[in-house]
Design a protein around this motif. Structure first.
Motif, short mmCIF file in Angstrom:
data_model
loop_
_atom_site.label_atom_id
_atom_site.label_comp_id
_atom_site.label_asym_id
_atom_site.label_seq_id
_atom_site.Cartn_x
_atom_site.Cartn_y
_atom_site.Cartn_z
N ARG A 58 10.82 -13.12 -11.09
CA ARG A 58 10.38 -14.51 -11.26
C ARG A 58 9.46 -14.94 -10.13
O ARG A 58 9.69 -14.60 -8.97
CB ARG A 58 11.63 -15.41 -11.28
CG ARG A 58 11.31 -16.84 -11.65
CD ARG A 58 12.58 -17.62 -11.90
NE ARG A 58 12.27 -19.00 -12.21
CZ ARG A 58 13.18 -19.92 -12.49
NH1 ARG A 58 14.45 -19.60 -12.52
NH2 ARG A 58 12.82 -21.16 -12.74
N LYS A 59 8.40 -15.66 -10.49
CA LYS A 59 7.50 -16.24 -9.49
C LYS A 59 7.39 -17.72 -9.76
O LYS A 59 7.19 -18.11 -10.92
CB LYS A 59 6.09 -15.64 -9.60
CG LYS A 59 5.97 -14.18 -9.22
CD LYS A 59 4.52 -13.73 -9.34
CE LYS A 59 4.41 -12.23 -9.09
NZ LYS A 59 3.06 -11.73 -9.25
N GLU A 60 7.52 -18.52 -8.75
CA GLU A 60 7.28 -19.95 -8.93
C GLU A 60 6.72 -20.54 -7.63
O GLU A 60 6.60 -19.84 -6.63
CB GLU A 60 8.56 -20.67 -9.37
CG GLU A 60 9.71 -20.58 -8.40
CD GLU A 60 10.98 -21.17 -8.99
OE1 GLU A 60 10.98 -22.38 -9.28
OE2 GLU A 60 11.96 -20.43 -9.14
N VAL A 61 6.40 -21.80 -7.68
CA VAL A 61 5.87 -22.48 -6.49
C VAL A 61 6.87 -23.54 -6.07
O VAL A 61 7.29 -24.36 -6.89
CB VAL A 61 4.49 -23.11 -6.78
CG1 VAL A 61 4.00 -23.90 -5.57
CG2 VAL A 61 3.48 -22.02 -7.14
N VAL A 62 7.31 -23.48 -4.82
CA VAL A 62 8.25 -24.48 -4.29
C VAL A 62 7.47 -25.44 -3.40
O VAL A 62 6.86 -25.02 -2.42
CB VAL A 62 9.38 -23.80 -3.47
CG1 VAL A 62 10.28 -24.86 -2.83
CG2 VAL A 62 10.20 -22.88 -4.36
N LYS A 106 15.86 -22.14 -2.29
CA LYS A 106 14.76 -22.96 -2.82
C LYS A 106 14.95 -24.43 -2.48
O LYS A 106 14.00 -25.11 -2.09
CB LYS A 106 14.65 -22.77 -4.34
CG LYS A 106 14.02 -21.44 -4.73
CD LYS A 106 13.52 -21.40 -6.15
CE LYS A 106 14.65 -21.57 -7.15
NZ LYS A 106 14.30 -21.02 -8.47
N ASP A 149 4.43 -20.02 -2.61
CA ASP A 149 4.73 -19.04 -3.65
C ASP A 149 6.08 -18.40 -3.32
O ASP A 149 6.28 -17.87 -2.21
CB ASP A 149 3.65 -17.96 -3.71
CG ASP A 149 2.35 -18.49 -4.32
OD1 ASP A 149 2.33 -19.67 -4.73
OD2 ASP A 149 1.36 -17.74 -4.39
N MET A 178 9.00 -15.73 -4.72
CA MET A 178 9.29 -14.65 -5.67
C MET A 178 10.74 -14.20 -5.57
O MET A 178 11.28 -14.05 -4.45
CB MET A 178 8.37 -13.46 -5.41
CG MET A 178 6.94 -13.70 -5.85
SD MET A 178 5.88 -12.31 -5.46
CE MET A 178 5.72 -12.48 -3.71
N GLU A 179 11.34 -13.94 -6.74
CA GLU A 179 12.67 -13.33 -6.79
C GLU A 179 12.48 -11.90 -7.26
O GLU A 179 11.69 -11.63 -8.18
CB GLU A 179 13.56 -14.06 -7.80
CG GLU A 179 13.83 -15.51 -7.44
CD GLU A 179 14.50 -16.26 -8.60
OE1 GLU A 179 15.36 -15.66 -9.27
OE2 GLU A 179 14.13 -17.42 -8.83
N SER A 210 4.19 -17.44 1.99
CA SER A 210 4.79 -16.88 0.78
C SER A 210 6.18 -16.38 1.11
O SER A 210 6.43 -15.92 2.23
CB SER A 210 3.97 -15.68 0.27
OG SER A 210 2.78 -16.11 -0.30
N GLN A 254 9.57 -13.98 -0.41
CA GLN A 254 10.16 -13.09 -1.42
C GLN A 254 11.62 -12.86 -1.06
O GLN A 254 11.95 -12.54 0.08
CB GLN A 254 9.43 -11.74 -1.45
CG GLN A 254 10.02 -10.77 -2.48
CD GLN A 254 9.27 -9.44 -2.53
OE1 GLN A 254 8.04 -9.42 -2.45
NE2 GLN A 254 9.99 -8.33 -2.65
#
Length: 461
Positions: free
Chosen positions: A12-16, A63, A98, A100-101, A134, A136
């Motif tokens: 999963r990728k998202e923006v926090v 997050k 960005d 990422m999980e 970023s 991860q």
């Protein structure tokens, strides 16, 4: 040593973004920020499997805490753009981070931490594609977790990143922030009129004066990354060898280890006429305490200052001198070149030097000096790296380390506190293959490959 042959799958990728809306505005870079090339710094933390938390719930905690921490550390949620003079400026627009999980089919105890090129680079530490920071977060086969970040060095030095990491962990545990960052650029304003010591022209260089970078040639001695540990006993021994009998003042452990490395790097040189060549060693100096010298109000403001407050003075000696002279002579040489840079005047002069050369970009001369004119490397103390405080609620990290293959021609070494034994150091090295091989052959009793036995990871299931 296995543990590099594994697959990482990003699920999963998202923006926090910061949890509160941020008024969009431009934050100028300081003159000291302008001395940094556009390079990214990596940092990672390995955690054993927590007893009572799922990976999903850990992700939720990270997050939510990140969104809260970005309210105070809003530059990390912005983006770097060029102004009309071509200089970088920071647009604080809350574009976010960005996030990422991922999942890696390897157990924590089998990670080859000694060789980050195999286990960390491009696998567990993210490549930053947008923004300033970023993240991860990777779940391991055993249920352990690796939390890793990559940030733009033009916006933050390690001191600033450390502040942020501790604040992020405090938010995760619903604690009040122990430090509120300050972005007060006026603390680093140039003087009117400016003045600087001509020695700064030897330490820093406008980019236009640099020769074009060499294209890699077959047979080049490439730079690689390694992690070692050094015991407190070995550090004390080096310190006693590095302090000459005539010297009433003990050399620091950092000066002593640096002197030993300087000798090692010099001895590893095997080029034609190597003995006559020059070998350079630089030391990263933080200017926060130096700039405040005696002014308590300024000291408090600089202690929470977020940005770059660094200088990289260096010494140069012939390879022959470094080979032949005793360790105490080399340690004295380091102490000598540092003396001129640990002053308020040095940092005020450096700010004025940048002002006199703007908008021409410049950087530390040692960053771009490498194999061409003799070996060069830089040591940056990570002794304030707060590994034990980066606890998000599931315990202290089993290991925390910076990862900084910085793109310069010079090598880079960072000693950090050991997470398992007081007095020991974990040492990150970014040096050439030849230098690493020499160190491992000649100093295996001092630099021991970091492994899961030393870190007590064998019980991480």
């Amino acid at each position: 040593m296995g543990g590099g042959d594994f697959t990482v799958t990003v699920s999963r990728k998202e923006v926090v973004a910061a949890v509160l809306p941020v008024q969009e505005y431009w934050l100028p870079t300081s003159n000291l920020d302008l001395l940094l090339p556009p390079v990214d710094v990596g940092v990672f933390f390995c955690y054993k499997k927590p007893h009572d938390l799922t990976f999903g719930s850990m992700i939720g905690v990270l997050k939510e805490a990140l969104a809260q921490a970005l309210v105070s550390y809003y530059p990390f949620a912005g983006e770097v753009l060029s102004n009309s003079a071509g200089e970088p400026e920071l647009l604080c627009n809350n574009r976010g981070v960005d996030f990422m999980e991922a999942y890696a089919d390897v157990q924590l105890q089998n990670l080859n931490l000694y060789n980050p090129d195999e286990s960390i680079e491009s696998k567990l530490v993210p490549k930053k594609k947008h923004g300033v920071l970023s993240v991860q977060v990777t779940e391991l086969k055993c249920g352990g977790v690796v939390v890793a970040c990559t940030f733009d060095h033009r916006i933050a030095d390690a001191y600033s990143a450390n502040m942020f990491l501790v604040s992020w962990a405090e938010m995760a545990q619903s604690k009040p922030l122990s430090v509120l960052p300050s972005f007060r650029r006026s603390l680093l304003n140039p003087r009117r009129p400016g003045s600087y010591d001509p020695s700064l022209d030897d330490m820093y260089v406008p980019m236009s004066a640099l020769p074009p970078p060499k294209a890699p040639q077959p047979g080049d001695d490439l730079l690689i990354n390694r992690l070692y540990y050094v015991t407190g006993e070995q550090l004390s021994l080096l310190q006693s060898l590095a302090t000459s009998k005539s010297n009433s003042c003990k050399r620091t452990k950092l000066e002593s280890l640096s002197a030993f490395l300087w000798k090692m790097v010099a001895k590893s040189a095997v080029t034609e006429n190597a003995n006559q060549k020059i070998c350079r060693m630089g030391t990263v100096v933080d200017g926060r305490k130096r700039l405040s010298s005696g002014d308590e109000v300024k000291a408090a403001m600089l202690a929470s200052y977020f940005g770059n407050v660094l200088s990289i003075p260096f010494g140069k000696k012939t390879i022959n001198e470094l080979k032949e002279k005793p360790l105490s002579w080399v340690a004295d040489a380091i102490h000598e070149y540092l003396e001129g840079a640990v002053t308020k005047e040095h940092f005020l002069g450096l700010i004025d030097w940048v002002e006199a050369h703007r908008p021409e970009p410049a950087l530390a001369k040692i960053y771009s000096s490498g194999s061409r004119d003799g070996p060069a490397f830089v040591v940056s103390s990570g002794q304030r790296f707060p590994v034990s405080r980066v606890d998000f609620g599931w315990g202290m990290p089993a290991l925390g380390s910076y990862h900084f293959p910085w793109g310069g021609e010079a090598g880079y070494v960072m000693p950090m506190p050991s997470p398992v034994r007081d007095g020991d150091w974990v040492v990150y090295m970014h040096l050439s293959v030849g230098q690493i091989e020499w160190i491992e052959t000649q100093a295996a009793h001092i630099f021991r490959p970091l492994n899961s036995e030393y870190l007590n990871l064998s019980n991480s299931d």
